[in-house]
Scaffold this active site. Structure first.
Site, PDB file in Angstrom:
ATOM      1  N   GLY A 140       1.452   3.482  -5.575  1.00 35.23           N
ATOM      2  CA  GLY A 140       0.720   2.929  -6.713  1.00 35.23           C
ATOM      3  C   GLY A 140      -0.721   2.553  -6.415  1.00 35.23           C
ATOM      4  N   TYR A 144       8.187 -12.018 -13.774  1.00 33.64           N
ATOM      5  CA  TYR A 144       6.914 -11.408 -13.385  1.00 33.64           C
ATOM      6  C   TYR A 144       5.750 -12.132 -14.060  1.00 33.64           C
ATOM      7  CZ  TYR A 144       3.531  -7.613 -12.555  1.00 33.64           C
ATOM      8  OH  TYR A 144       2.441  -6.872 -12.170  1.00 33.64           O
ATOM      9  N   ALA A 193       0.795  -1.230   0.000  1.00 34.45           N
ATOM     10  CA  ALA A 193       0.000   0.000   0.000  1.00 34.45           C
ATOM     11  C   ALA A 193       0.826   1.278   0.000  1.00 34.45           C
ATOM     12  CB  ALA A 193      -0.937   0.006   1.212  1.00 34.45           C
TER      13      ALA A 193
END
Length: 337
Positions: A19, A157, A16
């Site tokens: 972004g 990723y 948090a």
């Protein structure tokens, strides 16, 4: 399955400090939820909690590295200890190394998977016992369109996000089988204008960028808040993501050709950046505790989310499209006779 109104919820948001996670925390708090925010960056969390409190919201923070299960478990446990319940778990933490596969070390690949996949698994493990104790709730995991279609130069990723999609599919059906009223949602953003591309590792020799077009983080935050009140299986954010998903479904070879043409140059800026530059793969870095990245000028509107948030309108549009296709087919058939 009935979920509580946001104003009655206690929400934990992991990843948090910047972004999507940061914007989501602010919006939950503005809607009256009590929030617990977590990340590795204490300065980012402190500034976020202060911002929420200045707006009249209620928030606490927990410092945690999601690659460590005990630290993730502490987020859920401290949330319940502070507020007595947990209603929604939002997991957004991720990292990456943008580079050709042959330049990525085993340690880097494993670290991206540990944070971006295993962190999400640990989040579900930590949150589920508390959601079951509450009796209902939502697990909302921030995946990526790379969970549906991998990108070159982002192999770790993409691998992690594909793994996340497989995990969520299995977990969702298990909970349905056990008749738990717990919603499991995968949010799949397209390219979003967050500090992600400032923070990840890169070996391109230049600062990386996502493949345009970009969309603003608020679109993803709005989808997350929708899923917190409306049980939703998955939610693709960004019209370009929906188009890529469609192309991948009808012809992976066509998707290969498209990405071959645009994805290599499309992930490079003209700004030099050394592979030794600070990144957040193994440690947090300072200076990026904000919602937006550097690419607002490349951001465009997205329109199809309104259909996903309005099922009657969505099914009406699909029915209208189907009737149109049927009419065209019928007309073609008559002309062909």
């Amino acid at each position: 399955m009935q979920l509580k109104p946001i104003s009655q919820q206690v929400v934990a948001i992991v990843g948090a400090s910047s972004g999507i996670g940061r914007d989501t925390a602010l919006k939950f708090a503005q809607r009256g939820a009590k929030v617990v925010v977590a990340a590795r960056s204490e300065p980012g969390l402190k500034s976020l909690v202060e911002e929420i409190q200045s707006l009249g919201g209620v928030a606490k923070y927990v410092i945690a590295d999601v690659s460590d299960f005990e630290q993730v478990k502490a987020i859920a446990d401290q949330t319940v200890a502070e507020y007595g319940q947990l209603d929604t778990w939002v997991h957004a933490a991720a990292t990456g190394v943008i580079a050709p596969f042959e330049k990525i070390t085993p340690e880097e690949f494993a670290r991206v998977v540990d944070v971006t996949l295993m962190g999400q698994v640990y989040g579900a493990m930590a949150a589920l016992p508390h959601l079951k104790q509450t009796g209902r709730g939502a697990l909302i995991h921030i995946s990526s369109m790379e969970g549906r279609r991998s990108l070159p130069l982002q192999s770790p990723y993409s691998a992690a996000k594909h793994g996340l999609e497989g995990f969520l599919d299995a977990l969702r059906v298990e909970l349905q089988h056990e008749k738990w009223p717990i919603s499991v949602t995968s949010i799949l953003p397209a390219t979003i204008n967050t500090p992600f591309y400032n923070k990840v590792g890169t070996k391109l020799g230049v600062k990386p960028t996502g493949v345009p077009p970009y969309y603003q983080p608020s679109l993803v935050a709005d989808a997350i808040l929708y899923a917190a009140e409306h049980p939703t299986r998955d939610f693709v954010v960004g019209d370009a993501g929906k188009i890529l998903d469609f192309i991948q479904r009808i012809s992976p070879l066509l998707a290969d050709s498209l990405l071959l043409a645009i994805a290599f140059q499309g992930q490079r800026t003209n700004e030099p950046k050394s592979e030794d530059a600070p990144n957040n793969v193994f440690e947090p870095i300072t200076g990026y505790d904000k919602v937006e990245g550097d690419f607002r000028n490349l951001s465009i509107p997205s329109f199809l989310e309104s259909l996903d948030m309005n099922p009657p309108l969505k099914w009406g549009a699909l029915a209208f499209a189907a009737l149109g296709i049927a009419a065209l087919v019928g007309l073609w058939g008559r002309n062909d006779i």
